[in-house]
Design an enzyme around this catalytic site. Structure first.
Site, PDB file in Angstrom:
ATOM      1  N   CYS A 112      29.081  55.663  65.163  1.00 27.43           N
ATOM      2  CA  CYS A 112      28.391  56.926  64.867  1.00 27.43           C
ATOM      3  C   CYS A 112      29.363  58.057  64.579  1.00 27.43           C
ATOM      4  CB  CYS A 112      27.419  57.284  65.988  1.00 27.43           C
ATOM      5  SG  CYS A 112      28.189  57.717  67.573  1.00 27.43           S
ATOM      6  N   HIS A 148      25.765  59.880  71.225  1.00 29.07           N
ATOM      7  CA  HIS A 148      25.465  59.454  69.861  1.00 29.07           C
ATOM      8  C   HIS A 148      25.334  60.691  68.972  1.00 29.07           C
ATOM      9  CE1 HIS A 148      24.209  56.557  66.852  1.00 29.07           C
ATOM     10  NE2 HIS A 148      23.206  57.355  66.504  1.00 29.07           N
ATOM     11  N   HIS A 176      22.756  58.165  60.236  1.00 31.96           N
ATOM     12  CA  HIS A 176      23.701  57.805  61.304  1.00 31.96           C
ATOM     13  C   HIS A 176      24.043  56.328  61.202  1.00 31.96           C
ATOM     14  CE1 HIS A 176      20.646  55.981  64.359  1.00 31.96           C
ATOM     15  NE2 HIS A 176      20.134  55.941  63.146  1.00 31.96           N
TER      16      HIS A 176
END
Length: 219
Positions: A115, A167, A179
Site C-alpha cells: 500500500c 493501510h 490502493h
C-alpha cells in the site's frame, strides 16, 4: 432354443444398460466431488493469503462502478494532458498501475506494490515528492483533512492490521480510492462506503504546498 437365446440376449443387454447407468452415475458423482473439492481448495488457498481483517471486503470485492470511475479519470487525463492539477497528477499516476500485483515491501511496477509503496511511487513520479515507506509515517505528512472535505489526491488511512494507520490509499472522489490491498490482490479501486472500510477509516492527509515547495527545493 431360439426363445432361450433371445431371452439371454435381452437379459445381457439389460444388464449392460444397468451397468452403463451405474457407471454414468459414478462418473457424475466423482465429477461433482472434484468440483466441490476444487472450489473449497481455491477458497482456502485464497483466504490463507490475506489477513483475517480483510475477509469481509474480499467477499464483495467486485466493483464495476469503480472501473467506471477509472475510465472517467483516464478520459479527464487525456483531455487535460498539459494542464492537469497536482492532485489529479498523482491520481492519474496511481491509476496507471491498476492490476499490478500486491507484494509486501514492493515499491515499483516491476516488483509489485504494497500500500505505501504504491503511494510513495506515485507521489515521487507525479509530484517529485519523496514520502516515507511506511503508512503510519506517511500519516504524519501534510495536513489533516476531514472526511467531508476530501479531494482527489488526498491520502486516506485505515486500520486493517489491528493498529491505526496500517493501510493507505489515494482518494479519487465520489467515495472511491485506489490502493494496493493485500497478498493475493492487485492495485484496484475501492468504495469507502463499504462497511469494511467505514469501520476502519482513520482519517486523511493532504500533501500541502509546503511539502511541494520542499520537494522542489530538494531537486
Amino acid at each position: 432354443m431360439h426363445r432361450h437365446s433371445k431371452s439371454a440376449r435381452l437379459n445381457s443387454s439389460s444388464g449392460q444398460a444397468h451397468r452403463g447407468l451405474r457407471l454414468l452415475a459414478l462418473v457424475a458423482c466423482v465429477a461433482g466431488l472434484a468440483g466441490c473439492a476444487g472450489t473449497n481448495q481455491k477458497s482456502t488457498a485464497y483466504s490463507s493469503e490475506i489477513d483475517p481483517y480483510e475477509t469481509e471486503w474480499v467477499a464483495t470485492a467486485d466493483d464495476p462502478i469503480g472501473m467506471l470511475v477509472v475510465q472517467k479519470f483516464k478520459r479527464d487525463r487525456q483531455r487535460t494532458q498539459s494542464g492537469v492539477s497536482s492532485d489529479n497528477a498523482m491520481v492519474s499516476e496511481a491509476l496507471n498501475y491498476l492490476g499490478i500485483r500486491y507484494r509486501f515491501g514492493g515499491s515499483s511496477p516491476d516488483t509489485g506494490f504494497d500500500c505505501s509503496g504504491l503511494v510513495a511511487y506515485s507521489a515521487e513520479r507525479s509530484l517529485g515528492l519523496k514520502l516515507p515507506r511506511n503508512a503510519a509515517e506517511i500519516a504524519q505528512q501534510g495536513t489533516s483533512v476531514s472526511k467531508n472535505e476530501l479531494k482527489a489526491g488526498d491520502l486516506v488511512f485505515f486500520n486493517t492490521m489491528g493498529r491505526r494507520y496500517s493501510h493507505v490509499g489515494i482518494y479519487l472522489g465520489d467515495d472511491r480510492f485506489v490502493h494496493s490491498p493485500s497478498a493475493g490482490g492487485v492495485v484496484r479501486v475501492e468504495n469507502m462506503t463499504m462497511a469494511y472500510w467505514t469501520k476502519r477509516y482513520n482519517g486523511a492527509r493532504r500533501l500541502d504546498n509546503s511539502l511541494m515547495a520542499s520537494a522542489r527545493a530538494a531537486n
